[in-house]
Design an enzyme around this catalytic site. Structure first.
Site, PDB file in Angstrom:
ATOM      1  CD  GLN A 169     -88.771  49.491  72.359  1.00  0.00           C
ATOM      2  OE1 GLN A 169     -88.152  49.899  73.327  1.00  0.00           O
ATOM      3  NE2 GLN A 169     -89.604  48.455  72.429  1.00  0.00           N
TER       4      GLN A 169
ATOM      5  CG  ASP B 131     -91.731  46.268  74.821  1.00  0.00           C
ATOM      6  OD1 ASP B 131     -90.900  47.062  74.372  1.00  0.00           O
ATOM      7  OD2 ASP B 131     -92.811  46.637  75.327  1.00  0.00           O
TER       8      ASP B 131
ATOM      9  CB  SER C 236     -92.326  50.827  73.637  1.00  0.00           C
ATOM     10  OG  SER C 236     -91.624  50.026  74.566  1.00  0.00           O
TER      11      SER C 236
END
Length: 285
Positions: free
Chosen positions: A277, A203, A227
């Site tokens: 993502q 991430d 995110s």
């Protein structure tokens, strides 16, 4: 003396509190809310504790609400199915009784079959390249005071970015970047620890790939970056305490959302994981 990597491994190893329910502590990394990678890693560890003898091959999660760094997170695991080859689990992460994240995770027995993969990019290796932490400490006086300590403290995962962007003076460039990642010291042989640590590290910096063509960074004035969802597929065995090359790119941005995808290669050229993502990249008036 406590080691930041050992502390992270302990943080990700959520504790059983009742049947199929686990508790994890929160970590303050200087972001406004709980870091998404922490929730990914903890949810993955929670699900793995309900599965015997199978490795995780994919996960798909949605960030529903901002998590508070001041509160622990409660993980509920639903054992949806355990078949002959695959096991499926659903995890809901909660704070204060409200869901902040949910994730579906699939586990699979090892099988022999067809093999092919994309080729590892030809980029400079990590040797002699400064880490993100070293670069942050060189410009610490420019980092806002409220996040300076968190951005310049020791980190469990070393990240060495190839051709890094100056976050205080970004310029427009193609929506692709590369970084080398590696745990700062040896990690126990338990494969789930390596998987959880890679989910945690995946991430970092992925959302910002969508910012590159627009000449802004997450520190640019009036930028809100977060995110929205996160998916991973684990293809081949790896060790997080060996260097891994993380290729990140953003093929699209629209409606204040940026789509980002990543490929993670071992130093031997093997494609070990893929990532996708979508992130919120909102520029406020």
């Amino acid at each position: 003396m406590s080691n930041v990597l050992d502390d992270l491994i302990k943080l990700l190893d959520v504790k059983l509190v009742e049947t199929d329910a686990f508790l994890g502590q929160s970590q303050d990394l200087g972001f406004p809310n709980v870091f998404g990678g922490q929730v990914l890693g903890q949810a993955l560890m929670a699900a793995s504790k309900t599965v015997d003898g199978r490795g995780v091959h994919s996960l798909h999660g949605y960030f529903l609400r901002p998590g508070l760094v001041s509160e622990p997170i409660y993980y509920e695991v639903d054992q949806i199915r355990t078949g002959r080859s695959f096991s499926t689990r659903r995890v809901v992460a909660k704070q204060g009784g409200r869901a902040i994240f949910n994730m579906s995770i699939s586990f699979h027995n090892e099988e022999l079959g067809f093999e092919h993969q994309a080729q590892k990019p030809s980029v400079p290796g990590p040797d002699g390249m400064p880490s993100e932490l070293e670069r942050a400490r060189k410009i610490k006086d420019q980092i806002p005071a409220k996040i300076r300590e968190k951005f310049t403290c020791d980190r469990p995962i070393e990240i060495r970015v190839i051709d890094p962007v100056d976050p205080f003076n970004p310029h427009k460039r193609p929506a692709k970047k590369y970084s080398w990642i590696k745990a700062i010291h040896d990690v126990p042989d338990n494969p789930m620890i390596h998987l959880a640590l890679l989910a945690y590290a995946s991430d970092f910096g992925l959302a910002t790939a969508a910012l590159l063509p627009h000449g802004v960074s997450f520190l640019s004035p009036k930028m809100q970056v977060a995110s929205l969802d996160h998916a991973m597929w684990f293809h081949r065995p790896f060790r997080i305490d060996d260097w891994l090359l993380y290729e990140k790119e953003s093929p699209s941005a629209s409606n204040s959302r940026g789509f980002n995808r990543g490929s993670i290669f071992g130093s031997d050229g093997s494609l070990v994981a893929s990532v996708a993502q979508e992130s919120l990249i909102r520029q406020r008036d």
